[in-house]
Design a protein around this motif. Structure first.
Motif, short mmCIF file in Angstrom:
data_model
loop_
_atom_site.label_atom_id
_atom_site.label_comp_id
_atom_site.label_asym_id
_atom_site.label_seq_id
_atom_site.Cartn_x
_atom_site.Cartn_y
_atom_site.Cartn_z
N LEU A 79 0.82 -1.21 0.00
CA LEU A 79 0.00 0.00 0.00
C LEU A 79 0.85 1.26 0.00
O LEU A 79 0.41 2.31 0.44
N ASP A 80 2.08 1.18 -0.49
CA ASP A 80 2.95 2.36 -0.52
C ASP A 80 2.71 3.15 -1.81
O ASP A 80 2.14 2.64 -2.77
N GLY A 81 3.09 4.41 -1.79
CA GLY A 81 2.89 5.26 -2.96
C GLY A 81 1.44 5.67 -3.14
O GLY A 81 0.99 5.94 -4.25
N ILE A 82 0.71 5.71 -2.03
CA ILE A 82 -0.71 6.06 -2.03
C ILE A 82 -0.92 7.12 -0.95
O ILE A 82 -0.30 7.07 0.11
N SER A 83 -1.83 8.04 -1.18
CA SER A 83 -2.11 9.12 -0.22
C SER A 83 -3.12 8.69 0.84
O SER A 83 -4.17 9.31 1.00
N ASP A 111 5.04 8.18 6.53
CA ASP A 111 4.90 9.60 6.84
C ASP A 111 3.44 10.02 6.83
O ASP A 111 3.09 11.08 7.34
N GLU A 112 2.55 9.19 6.30
CA GLU A 112 1.12 9.47 6.24
C GLU A 112 0.30 8.51 7.10
O GLU A 112 -0.75 8.86 7.61
N VAL A 113 0.76 7.28 7.22
CA VAL A 113 0.03 6.23 7.91
C VAL A 113 0.87 5.70 9.06
O VAL A 113 2.01 5.29 8.85
N GLU A 114 0.31 5.70 10.25
CA GLU A 114 1.01 5.13 11.39
C GLU A 114 0.92 3.62 11.30
O GLU A 114 -0.15 3.05 11.12
N CYS A 115 2.07 2.97 11.44
CA CYS A 115 2.09 1.51 11.28
C CYS A 115 3.06 0.90 12.29
O CYS A 115 4.25 1.17 12.24
N LEU A 116 2.52 0.07 13.16
CA LEU A 116 3.34 -0.60 14.15
C LEU A 116 3.68 -2.03 13.74
O LEU A 116 4.38 -2.73 14.47
N CYS A 117 3.19 -2.46 12.58
CA CYS A 117 3.39 -3.85 12.18
C CYS A 117 3.91 -3.98 10.75
O CYS A 117 3.90 -5.07 10.19
N CYS A 118 4.40 -2.90 10.16
CA CYS A 118 4.86 -2.92 8.77
C CYS A 118 6.22 -3.58 8.64
O CYS A 118 7.01 -3.60 9.59
N THR A 119 6.48 -4.11 7.46
CA THR A 119 7.80 -4.66 7.18
C THR A 119 8.64 -3.68 6.39
O THR A 119 9.85 -3.80 6.33
N ARG A 120 7.98 -2.70 5.75
CA ARG A 120 8.70 -1.67 4.99
C ARG A 120 7.91 -0.38 5.07
O ARG A 120 6.71 -0.35 4.87
N CYS A 121 8.63 0.71 5.39
CA CYS A 121 8.02 2.04 5.47
C CYS A 121 8.68 2.95 4.45
O CYS A 121 9.89 2.87 4.22
N CYS A 122 7.88 3.80 3.84
CA CYS A 122 8.38 4.80 2.91
C CYS A 122 8.08 6.18 3.49
O CYS A 122 6.95 6.44 3.91
N VAL A 123 9.10 7.04 3.48
CA VAL A 123 8.95 8.41 3.96
C VAL A 123 9.53 9.33 2.91
O VAL A 123 10.74 9.23 2.61
N THR A 124 8.70 10.17 2.33
CA THR A 124 9.07 11.10 1.25
C THR A 124 9.97 10.45 0.21
O THR A 124 11.04 10.94 -0.13
N GLY A 125 9.52 9.29 -0.27
CA GLY A 125 10.23 8.63 -1.38
C GLY A 125 11.35 7.70 -0.96
O GLY A 125 11.86 6.94 -1.77
N CYS A 127 12.49 4.50 1.19
CA CYS A 127 11.89 3.34 1.83
C CYS A 127 12.93 2.57 2.62
O CYS A 127 14.09 2.48 2.21
N PHE A 128 12.51 2.03 3.74
CA PHE A 128 13.42 1.25 4.57
C PHE A 128 12.68 0.10 5.23
O PHE A 128 11.47 0.14 5.42
#
Length: 130
Positions: A79-83, A111-125, A127-128
């Protein structure tokens, strides 16, 4: 019956029809890299056999429907790259493999969605892995 629907990178526009939720045998749904708008239909939670849901890089708005937590066979949720806004619902986090579920990959824009269970987060382009 259709089991895979892969329409990524097809210049699709408009909203995702809620009728997709009636495709009971579907195990892969990829709609990434289009220009789809509106909210993610809660009816996608009815796709009981779904293992892969790829919605990356679209123009969706709103929050992640808690009904996606009904997808107990889901292994990959992108669900990354979505507002999107808000928090990843507890029902979705409960699907994670460390909670006894099958979900191995969960990607969002942190940076838009709080996630405590994600495997990958993207912040302003950028991703980590978390």
């Amino acid at each position: 019956d259709l089991q895979r629907l892969e329409l990524y990178d097809n210049l699709l526009t408009g909203s995702v029809p809620s009728e997709l939720g009636s495709m009971a045998r579907l195990y892969t749904l990829s709609l990434s890299s289009n220009s789809l708008t509106g909210s993610i239909p809660s009816e996608l939670g009815l796709l009981a056999n779904l293992q892969v849901l790829w919605l990356t890089d679209n123009l969706f708005t709103g929050s992640i429907p808690s009904e996606l937590g009904w997808l107990t066979d889901l292994k990959y949720l992108y669900l990354d790259g979505i507002s999107l806004i808000g928090t990843v619902p507890d029902e979705v986090c409960a699907l994670r493999d460390f909670n006894g579920g099958n979900l191995m990959q969960l990607w969002v824009d942190c940076d838009e969605v709080e996630c405590l269970c994600c495997t990958r987060c993207c912040v302003t382009g950028y991703c980590f892995v978390v």
